[in-house]
Write a protein that holds these residues in place. Sequence first.
Motif, mmCIF file in Angstrom:
data_model
loop_
_atom_site.group_PDB
_atom_site.id
_atom_site.type_symbol
_atom_site.label_atom_id
_atom_site.label_comp_id
_atom_site.label_asym_id
_atom_site.label_seq_id
_atom_site.Cartn_x
_atom_site.Cartn_y
_atom_site.Cartn_z
ATOM 1 N N LYS A 35 65.524 -12.047 -29.274
ATOM 2 C CA LYS A 35 65.967 -10.885 -30.042
ATOM 3 C C LYS A 35 64.955 -9.757 -29.920
ATOM 4 O O LYS A 35 63.781 -9.998 -29.674
ATOM 5 N N VAL A 36 65.420 -8.530 -30.130
ATOM 6 C CA VAL A 36 64.538 -7.373 -30.253
ATOM 7 C C VAL A 36 64.793 -6.750 -31.617
ATOM 8 O O VAL A 36 65.899 -6.832 -32.156
ATOM 9 N N SER A 37 63.750 -6.142 -32.177
ATOM 10 C CA SER A 37 63.896 -5.525 -33.485
ATOM 11 C C SER A 37 62.849 -4.445 -33.670
ATOM 12 O O SER A 37 61.794 -4.462 -33.020
ATOM 13 N N LYS A 38 63.160 -3.526 -34.565
ATOM 14 C CA LYS A 38 62.187 -2.527 -35.010
ATOM 15 C C LYS A 38 61.797 -2.899 -36.430
ATOM 16 O O LYS A 38 62.663 -3.198 -37.265
ATOM 17 N N PHE A 39 60.507 -2.912 -36.692
ATOM 18 C CA PHE A 39 59.982 -3.219 -38.021
ATOM 19 C C PHE A 39 59.291 -1.989 -38.573
ATOM 20 O O PHE A 39 58.667 -1.231 -37.825
ATOM 21 N N LYS A 40 59.344 -1.804 -39.888
ATOM 22 C CA LYS A 40 58.538 -0.776 -40.544
ATOM 23 C C LYS A 40 58.475 -1.108 -42.022
ATOM 24 O O LYS A 40 59.501 -1.370 -42.648
ATOM 25 N N GLY A 41 57.250 -1.117 -42.563
ATOM 26 C CA GLY A 41 57.043 -1.443 -43.965
ATOM 27 C C GLY A 41 56.719 -2.911 -44.144
ATOM 28 O O GLY A 41 56.088 -3.526 -43.287
ATOM 29 N N GLU A 42 57.165 -3.464 -45.282
ATOM 30 C CA GLU A 42 56.919 -4.869 -45.592
ATOM 31 C C GLU A 42 58.244 -5.612 -45.667
ATOM 32 O O GLU A 42 59.184 -5.145 -46.297
ATOM 33 N N PHE A 43 58.307 -6.777 -45.038
ATOM 34 C CA PHE A 43 59.491 -7.614 -45.121
ATOM 35 C C PHE A 43 59.302 -8.600 -46.273
ATOM 36 O O PHE A 43 58.257 -8.616 -46.925
ATOM 37 N N VAL A 44 60.287 -9.428 -46.544
ATOM 38 C CA VAL A 44 60.200 -10.407 -47.623
ATOM 39 C C VAL A 44 59.411 -11.637 -47.174
ATOM 40 O O VAL A 44 59.385 -11.970 -45.993
ATOM 41 N N TRP A 45 58.765 -12.303 -48.138
ATOM 42 C CA TRP A 45 58.142 -13.601 -47.857
ATOM 43 C C TRP A 45 59.273 -14.591 -47.577
ATOM 44 O O TRP A 45 60.265 -14.647 -48.310
ATOM 45 N N HIS A 46 59.136 -15.358 -46.503
ATOM 46 C CA HIS A 46 60.171 -16.328 -46.148
ATOM 47 C C HIS A 46 59.602 -17.380 -45.205
ATOM 48 O O HIS A 46 58.480 -17.253 -44.712
ATOM 49 N N SER A 47 60.386 -18.416 -44.965
ATOM 50 C CA SER A 47 60.028 -19.436 -43.983
ATOM 51 C C SER A 47 61.301 -19.868 -43.268
ATOM 52 O O SER A 47 62.411 -19.530 -43.693
ATOM 53 N N HIS A 48 61.131 -20.607 -42.190
ATOM 54 C CA HIS A 48 62.262 -21.080 -41.401
ATOM 55 C C HIS A 48 62.172 -22.595 -41.261
ATOM 56 O O HIS A 48 61.271 -23.107 -40.594
ATOM 57 N N ALA A 49 63.104 -23.311 -41.889
ATOM 58 C CA ALA A 49 63.111 -24.772 -41.822
ATOM 59 C C ALA A 49 63.633 -25.277 -40.476
ATOM 60 O O ALA A 49 63.308 -26.376 -40.057
#
Length: 124
Positions: A35-49
């Motif tokens: 995947k490609v993505s643009k990020f800016k700022g803060e994302f949510v705390w999360h995890s991937h099971a």
Amino acid sequence: MARPDTPVNLSEKLAGIEDYWSPRTVMEVNGLELKVSKFKGEFVWHSHAEGDEMFLVLRGELTIELRDRESVRLGPGEIFVVPRGVEHRPVTPEGCDVVLLDPEGALNTGEVEDSELRREAEWA
């Protein structure tokens, strides 16, 4: 959807993305989504099971905050893998462009169910 044996221009794919934190799948490889993505700022705390999550920074700088250890800072050309189940939060005040590698069907917010940001990746 791009065939696995077809060249993909990541810069062109990123140019078509307007929203931050909205990954677009460009190719599937062995049960993984590139995947490609643009990020800016803060994302949510999360995890991937369901599996590890790989971040490759193409432009800008990205900090990956981790609950169980010091944050990791990445610049262009640098890569980091967050292991399965590790809670993390990507942060980039100035913004960055990234390549992500996730298990097929992984959601960008992982196990966080109440987030408005939870969504499946669209195809670029």
